[in-house]
Scaffold this motif. Structure first.
Motif, short mmCIF file in Angstrom:
data_model
loop_
_atom_site.label_atom_id
_atom_site.label_comp_id
_atom_site.label_asym_id
_atom_site.label_seq_id
_atom_site.Cartn_x
_atom_site.Cartn_y
_atom_site.Cartn_z
N GLY A 1 -24.49 -2.42 16.66
CA GLY A 1 -25.12 -1.07 17.16
C GLY A 1 -25.58 -1.04 18.72
N VAL A 2 -25.22 -1.94 19.30
CA VAL A 2 -25.47 -1.86 20.89
C VAL A 2 -24.45 -1.82 21.62
CG1 VAL A 2 -26.78 -3.43 22.61
CG2 VAL A 2 -27.69 -3.38 20.21
N ASP A 3 -24.35 -1.02 22.76
CA ASP A 3 -23.53 -1.00 23.89
C ASP A 3 -23.87 -1.85 25.04
OD1 ASP A 3 -21.59 -0.48 25.59
OD2 ASP A 3 -22.21 1.42 26.14
N ARG B 1 -27.06 -10.93 33.80
CA ARG B 1 -27.83 -9.99 33.34
C ARG B 1 -26.77 -8.93 32.70
NH1 ARG B 1 -30.74 -8.62 39.32
NH2 ARG B 1 -32.21 -10.56 39.51
N TYR B 2 -27.48 -8.39 31.51
CA TYR B 2 -26.77 -7.50 30.74
C TYR B 2 -27.34 -6.14 30.79
CZ TYR B 2 -24.38 -11.82 29.56
OH TYR B 2 -23.50 -12.84 29.56
N ALA B 3 -26.58 -5.04 30.73
CA ALA B 3 -27.32 -3.80 30.32
C ALA B 3 -26.95 -3.59 28.84
CB ALA B 3 -26.51 -2.56 31.02
N LEU B 4 -28.00 -3.43 28.09
CA LEU B 4 -28.15 -3.25 26.59
C LEU B 4 -28.41 -1.62 26.24
CD1 LEU B 4 -27.71 -6.10 26.55
CD2 LEU B 4 -28.96 -6.36 24.56
N ILE B 5 -27.71 -0.86 25.63
CA ILE B 5 -28.08 0.36 25.40
C ILE B 5 -28.03 0.43 23.60
CG2 ILE B 5 -27.61 2.69 25.50
CD1 ILE B 5 -26.00 1.85 28.03
N PRO B 6 -29.16 0.40 23.10
CA PRO B 6 -29.21 0.67 21.54
C PRO B 6 -28.62 1.92 21.16
CG PRO B 6 -31.20 -0.10 22.42
CD PRO B 6 -30.48 0.30 23.65
N GLN B 7 -27.75 2.07 20.08
CA GLN B 7 -27.08 3.37 19.71
C GLN B 7 -27.87 3.74 18.39
OE1 GLN B 7 -24.70 4.83 21.38
NE2 GLN B 7 -25.00 3.25 22.75
N ARG B 8 -28.73 3.24 17.72
CA ARG B 8 -29.53 3.78 16.80
C ARG B 8 -31.07 3.36 16.67
NH1 ARG B 8 -25.62 0.39 13.71
NH2 ARG B 8 -26.65 -1.37 13.35
N ALA B 9 -31.84 4.05 16.15
CA ALA B 9 -33.33 3.86 16.12
C ALA B 9 -33.51 2.66 15.12
CB ALA B 9 -34.02 5.10 15.69
N GLY B 10 -34.70 2.04 15.18
CA GLY B 10 -35.04 1.16 14.20
C GLY B 10 -35.37 -0.30 15.07
N VAL C 1 -33.70 5.29 21.74
CA VAL C 1 -32.19 5.18 21.35
C VAL C 1 -31.52 5.83 22.59
CG1 VAL C 1 -32.20 7.43 20.06
CG2 VAL C 1 -30.41 5.74 19.73
N GLY C 2 -30.43 4.87 22.95
CA GLY C 2 -29.67 5.46 24.11
C GLY C 2 -30.21 4.99 25.43
N GLN C 3 -31.51 4.52 25.65
CA GLN C 3 -32.05 4.18 26.94
C GLN C 3 -31.41 2.68 27.20
OE1 GLN C 3 -36.37 4.09 26.82
NE2 GLN C 3 -36.51 2.71 28.46
#
Length: 590
Positions: free
Chosen positions: A185-187, A212-221, A157-159
């Motif tokens: 739930g994704v930045d 190309r996109y940068a995807l940063i998940p904000q929660r686990a799962g 999460v956050g990576q």
């Protein structure tokens, strides 16, 4: 003869001067032209094309260089040129870009050697070529299809992960729309510009547009990124009604047919931070550096004179707003005044790089040794899966007194002289012996009266200026208070709107923004909870964080809007949180 010899030596010296000047002009002309070689992509698959861009600054009249050194590993498909001329404030600058389309002949790490362009060598480059895509058979025979990849597909999460979208087509597109990926739930952030190249799939040549996109998940799962749809119109250049006729010369204006294509959904496994991480700020990055600038080389400071330092943290794989606030610890014997933070984010087409910096003014208060303690920042290396620590070593400074300051035991010489009875009698005797000293002088009387009048006028002017500044300061303070109240009211309304939705990440951000509008010293929701007196509000914040980061679903959803409808229930004994200055503390490991 002597004169002729002197003239010959003078002529020879003059020739040498002209020769040196000519060499300097040639050298300056060589340095005036700079050349840079870049690739539009560093990783390709066999059968795809890549563009080598040769950028020449300072001279637009350059011929295409010799490209024979590329024949062993690449097939040169063609070249193109693009020149620009800029004139700014009367200064003229030109730029020429030579684009070379290349197709790799085999897989592996292929070397693009140094090329000589405009008399200057370029730096060597490396291109990684992978085998053809094994899943390309699923799209065999299609005229238009969309391919997506996620790298990596197992993150914390956050990576940040790199999400690449490619549109393949071998038809004449008249128009089209390729949607951006959407996921809850994704930045999501777009990286760079679209890349245009060609690729061969199953013996068929396609034109490719890559994003190309940068995807940063904000929660686990488990995270599923839905399919991306392309909608467009393809043009048939061979019109059955008038192929190549008067109204359709050469078949340029054919009929259009709608075309659509969907990408397959992508599944990504998002893990929570390791259980042993502790309460340290979670910073999953590919690399991170912490630096301190402005430390004097001689380690000497002066009492009352500021030491200006600048602390910088930079991380690859994180945005600038994800980096923690920078601060200095409390320093014994000095006062620290922090400046506002400066946060930026940029990317190299693949990975985000966050940058945060902050300046500090340190004023030594006394002489002796002044020590700046060691500062550490813990982060998680996503490439190795290990905890790492960025460290700023402790610094010791020698603080000296300001130059020209009087000693603590020194005093005025005139009172010391008057303390002697003999000296006082001598001065009194000299005054009595001088008639001019005892007789009043009209000139000095008028000078004294004029000085008093000027002093009174100065006091009146000073008083008026003081009250004017005081009124302006009070008005500014009232305005700042009103602005702060408006900001808190706006943040409260934004949280109330977010609380009615289902996005936990947005709710957490809005709640923290509202709290910081009222108490700027708070850094995260954990500190907000500690500053609250209401157990219900503290429990709601704890549950919100567990649902967001640990993927724990609550049995019964808490109505955040109703719970915070009357505002925050701040603790009355929490005086520190009301301070407008950021806290002064060192980073800790845990």
């Amino acid at each position: 003869m002597r004169r002729i010899s002197h003239d010959l030596r003078t002529l020879q010296a003059t020739r040498w001067r002209w020769l040196v000047l000519l060499c300097l002009l040639v050298s300056w002309n060589a340095f005036a032209t700079s050349v840079q070689a870049t690739l539009d992509r560093n990783d390709v698959r066999l059968g795809e094309t890549v563009t080598l861009n040769l950028r020449i600054d300072g001279d637009a009249n350059v011929n295409t260089p010799n490209l024979s050194a590329l024949d062993s590993d690449f097939e040169v498909l063609g070249t193109s040129t693009n020149s620009t001329l800029n004139i700014v404030n009367g200064q003229q600058s030109s730029e020429l870009i030579i684009g070379v389309a290349l197709r790799p002949k085999h897989t592996g790490d292929l070397q693009i050697p140094s090329l000589t362009v405009a008399g200057n060598p370029t730096q060597p480059l490396t291109l990684h070529v992978d085998p053809p895509d094994a899943s390309a058979a699923a799209n065999a025979g299609k005229e238009v299809f969309v391919d997506v990849t996620a790298n990596p597909n197992h993150v914390y999460v956050g990576q940040q992960l790199l999400y690449t979208v490619r549109l393949f087509f071998d038809v004449n597109l008249n128009s089209g729309n390729l949607a951006d990926p959407q996921a809850s739930g994704v930045d999501l952030r777009k990286l760079g510009n679209d890349v245009d190249y060609e690729s061969v799939r199953n013996g068929r040549r396609y034109h490719v547009i890559e994003r190309r996109y940068a995807l940063i998940p904000q929660r686990a799962g488990p995270l599923t990124i839905p399919s991306i749809e392309f909608q467009g119109e393809a043009t048939d250049p061979t019109s059955p009604n008038d192929p190549g006729g008067f109204f359709n010369p050469g078949g340029l204006f054919g009929n259009t047919t709608p075309v659509t294509a969907d990408s397959p959904p992508v599944n990504i496994d998002v893990q929570a931070p390791p259980p042993a991480w502790g309460k340290t700020t979670w910073l999953p990055a590919r690399s991170l550096t912490l630096s301190l600038e402005g430390v004097p080389s001689d380690n000497k400071l002066t009492v009352g004179q500021p030491l200006n330092l600048r602390m910088v943290v930079e991380a690859t794989g994180l945005s600038g707003d994800a980096l923690p606030e920078l601060s200095l610890p409390t320093i014994d014997g000095a006062t620290v005044y922090p400046d506002q933070s400066n946060t930026t984010t940029h990317d190299d087409g693949q990975w985000l790089t966050g940058h945060r910096e902050r300046s500090f003014a340190i004023f030594p208060q006394r002489t002796g040794t002044l020590t700046l303690p060691q500062i550490t920042l813990t982060w998680f290396d996503v490439q190795t899966g290990q905890k790492r620590v960025a460290t700023l070593p402790a610094h010791s400074f020698n603080v000296v007194a300001a130059g020209g300051a009087p000693a603590a035991t020194s005093s005025s010489t005139q009172p010391a002289a008057m303390s002697s009875p003999t000296a006082a009698s001598s001065v009194a005797s000299s005054l009595a012996a001088s008639p001019a000293a005892t007789a009043p002088s009209m000139v000095w009387r008028w000078v004294a009266l004029g000085s008093i009048a000027l002093w009174l006028i100065s006091m009146v002017l000073f008083g008026g200026l003081y009250w004017r500044r005081r009124s302006s300061t009070l008005a500014s303070a009232h305005k700042k208070t009103d602005d702060s109240t408006d900001s808190a009211r706006a943040q409260r309304q934004a949280f109330t709107d977010a609380a009615r939705g289902s996005d936990l990440a947005v709710q957490a951000r809005r709640l923290l923004a509202w709290a910081r509008a009222e108490r700027p010293a708070l850094r995260n929701l954990g500190e907000v909870a500690e500053a609250l007196a209401s157990e219900e509000q503290r429990a709601a914040i704890a549950l919100l964080q567990r649902e967001q980061y640990a993927s724990v679903s609550a049995q019964k959803r808490i109505d955040l809007a109703a719970l915070f409808a009357k505002g925050f229930a701040w603790r009355t004994d929490d005086v520190q949180a009301d301070s407008p200055l950021p806290p002064l503390y060192p980073f800790k490991l845990d």
